[in-house]
Design an enzyme around this catalytic site. Sequence first.
Site, mmCIF file in Angstrom:
data_model
loop_
_atom_site.group_PDB
_atom_site.id
_atom_site.type_symbol
_atom_site.label_atom_id
_atom_site.label_comp_id
_atom_site.label_asym_id
_atom_site.label_seq_id
_atom_site.Cartn_x
_atom_site.Cartn_y
_atom_site.Cartn_z
ATOM 1 N N ASP A 83 0.852 -1.193 0.000
ATOM 2 C CA ASP A 83 0.000 0.000 0.000
ATOM 3 C C ASP A 83 0.892 1.249 0.000
ATOM 4 O OD1 ASP A 83 -2.446 1.330 0.150
ATOM 5 O OD2 ASP A 83 -2.493 1.307 2.351
ATOM 6 N N ASP A 105 2.817 5.068 -5.471
ATOM 7 C CA ASP A 105 2.022 6.284 -5.323
ATOM 8 C C ASP A 105 2.869 7.488 -5.718
ATOM 9 O OD1 ASP A 105 0.496 8.427 -4.685
ATOM 10 O OD2 ASP A 105 0.136 7.870 -2.598
ATOM 11 N N GLU A 142 -1.358 5.957 -8.889
ATOM 12 C CA GLU A 142 -2.381 6.907 -8.396
ATOM 13 C C GLU A 142 -2.261 8.222 -9.151
ATOM 14 O OE1 GLU A 142 -3.367 7.224 -4.270
ATOM 15 O OE2 GLU A 142 -3.569 9.404 -4.375
ATOM 16 N N SER A 235 -13.213 3.549 3.954
ATOM 17 C CA SER A 235 -13.896 3.111 5.170
ATOM 18 C C SER A 235 -15.212 3.861 5.307
ATOM 19 C CB SER A 235 -13.017 3.378 6.405
ATOM 20 O OG SER A 235 -12.062 2.345 6.529
ATOM 21 N N ASN A 275 -10.069 0.156 -0.792
ATOM 22 C CA ASN A 275 -9.129 0.129 0.338
ATOM 23 C C ASN A 275 -9.810 0.457 1.665
ATOM 24 O OD1 ASN A 275 -7.245 -0.253 -1.671
ATOM 25 N ND2 ASN A 275 -5.841 1.314 -0.906
ATOM 26 N N ASP A 277 -8.996 0.362 5.845
ATOM 27 C CA ASP A 277 -8.116 0.182 6.998
ATOM 28 C C ASP A 277 -8.790 0.704 8.268
ATOM 29 O OD1 ASP A 277 -6.053 -0.163 8.758
ATOM 30 O OD2 ASP A 277 -4.700 1.271 7.839
ATOM 31 N N THR A 278 -9.259 1.958 8.203
ATOM 32 C CA THR A 278 -9.840 2.600 9.394
ATOM 33 C C THR A 278 -10.962 1.779 10.020
ATOM 34 O OG1 THR A 278 -9.228 4.798 8.626
ATOM 35 C CG2 THR A 278 -11.089 4.683 10.153
HETATM 36 P P1 13P Z 1 -9.363 4.241 5.158
HETATM 37 O O1 13P Z 1 -8.577 5.104 6.073
HETATM 38 O O2 13P Z 1 -10.627 4.920 4.716
HETATM 39 O O3 13P Z 1 -9.654 2.898 5.707
HETATM 40 O O4 13P Z 1 -8.504 4.039 3.822
HETATM 41 C C1 13P Z 1 -7.457 3.107 3.778
HETATM 42 C C2 13P Z 1 -6.624 3.249 2.554
HETATM 43 O O5 13P Z 1 -6.970 3.908 1.583
HETATM 44 C C3 13P Z 1 -5.332 2.539 2.548
HETATM 45 O O6 13P Z 1 -4.603 2.791 1.378
HETATM 46 O O1 G3H Z 2 -2.415 4.428 3.783
HETATM 47 C C1 G3H Z 2 -3.089 4.430 4.782
HETATM 48 C C2 G3H Z 2 -3.391 3.199 5.540
HETATM 49 O O2 G3H Z 2 -4.435 3.471 6.429
HETATM 50 C C3 G3H Z 2 -2.162 2.648 6.229
HETATM 51 O O3 G3H Z 2 -1.895 3.311 7.401
HETATM 52 O O4 G3H Z 2 0.572 3.821 7.314
HETATM 53 O O5 G3H Z 2 -0.661 3.787 9.508
HETATM 54 O O6 G3H Z 2 -0.207 1.665 8.280
HETATM 55 P P1 G3H Z 2 -0.467 3.153 8.176
HETATM 56 ZN ZN ZN Z 3 -4.700 4.711 0.588
#
Ligand code: 13P
Ligand code: G3H
Ligand code: ZN
Length: 360
Positions: A83, A105, A142, A235, A275, A277-278
């Site tokens: 990522d 990116d 991107e 998210s 994507n 994560d949050t």
């Molecule tokens: P969120 O913070 O919305 O989960 O997005 C995660 C993301 O885009 C990781 O690349």
């Molecule tokens: O790119 C954003 C993702 O939420 C990853 O977050 O860099 O804290 O692991 P992080």
């Molecule tokens: Zn992202």
Amino acid sequence: MARITLRQLLDHAAERGYGVPAFNINNMEQGLAIMEAAAACDAPVIIQASRGARAYANDIMLAKMIDALEEMYPQIPLCLHLDHGNEEATCATAIRFGFTSVMMDGSLKADAKTAAGYDYNVDITRRVVEMAHWVGASVEGELGVLGSLEHGGGEQEDGHGAEGQLSHDQLLTDPDQAVDFVRATKVDALAIAMGTSHGAYKFTRKPDGEILAMRVVEEIHTRLPNTHLVMHGSSSVPQPLQEMFNQFGGEMPQTWGVPVEEIVRGIRHGVRKVNIDTDCRLAMAAAFRKVAVQARSEFDPRKFLKPAMDALRELCRDRFEQFGTAGNAGKIKVVPLPEMAKRYRAGALDPQIGKMTQAA
Ligand code: 13P
Ligand code: G3H
Ligand code: ZN
């Protein structure tokens, strides 16, 4: 063994009209919960690790953990994706550790803070594509900078994201430039900017077309029907999770994420990778808080982690079902990396020429 490339997985998703959530991980519990959810509904999986995750867990640990998950769930095609790679070396070392896909990116410079120019982005992305395709790995690029259409700021929540104010031109991917970018770089998937940003604080109200510009997705898909689009910052920051987090001592001001129905609309218009994560973090953190408040004498970490894994598994399963990913794992015959490399060399995987067929 079923380590799949992003390109093959998203080609399958495009042929059948579904989307694939890409969940970030940092540890074993997240990996297990995601795979349990996938196995329960027969969904192929994208697990992604950020630079932060690689630093936190160590590449060796991450690589062996993914090996273990693959061995435990041989029936589930698993794409391991980098990522937000920030430079060539980050992408090359990921591939060395078994990642079958990387994101370069180039919307930001290597410091992951400064918005980069178009020529810089094309140049660095094309170089990574050349390198990755030699070994059959996939590349996501991107175009456009993630940030808020409400206040024009990039996002810095995770130490990754543009600093300072951004113009609407930067915050919304230009469809004509997207065509040029895909032709020039030959990326396998394209992340676009339409008003989403990382972290919990995406919108101060339920988003409408002014602040979440899904029309941009539709315009780009019309011009690039064979290119797999990626939505970052996807998210949903579900209200029940916000409430649970706050009920057990958390302090999260009211916020809005990307509604699942808007993502589903995107999937109808070429979005193939989503994507998330949050939401995963919030689901686990709310569960930790609940145990901490309700069982104040508890000190066994497993008593915190198990309910957190249950919450994450439920969230992942819901997204697999809503995005149409469920039911597709068993339909994919994984093409190994060397065969993918041959196909790239033969020019069979140019996004402008056409999609790969599933025949191995
Ligand atoms: P969120 O913070 O919305 O989960 O997005 C995660 C993301 O885009 C990781 O690349
Ligand atoms: O790119 C954003 C993702 O939420 C990853 O977050 O860099 O804290 O692991 P992080
Ligand atoms: Zn992202």
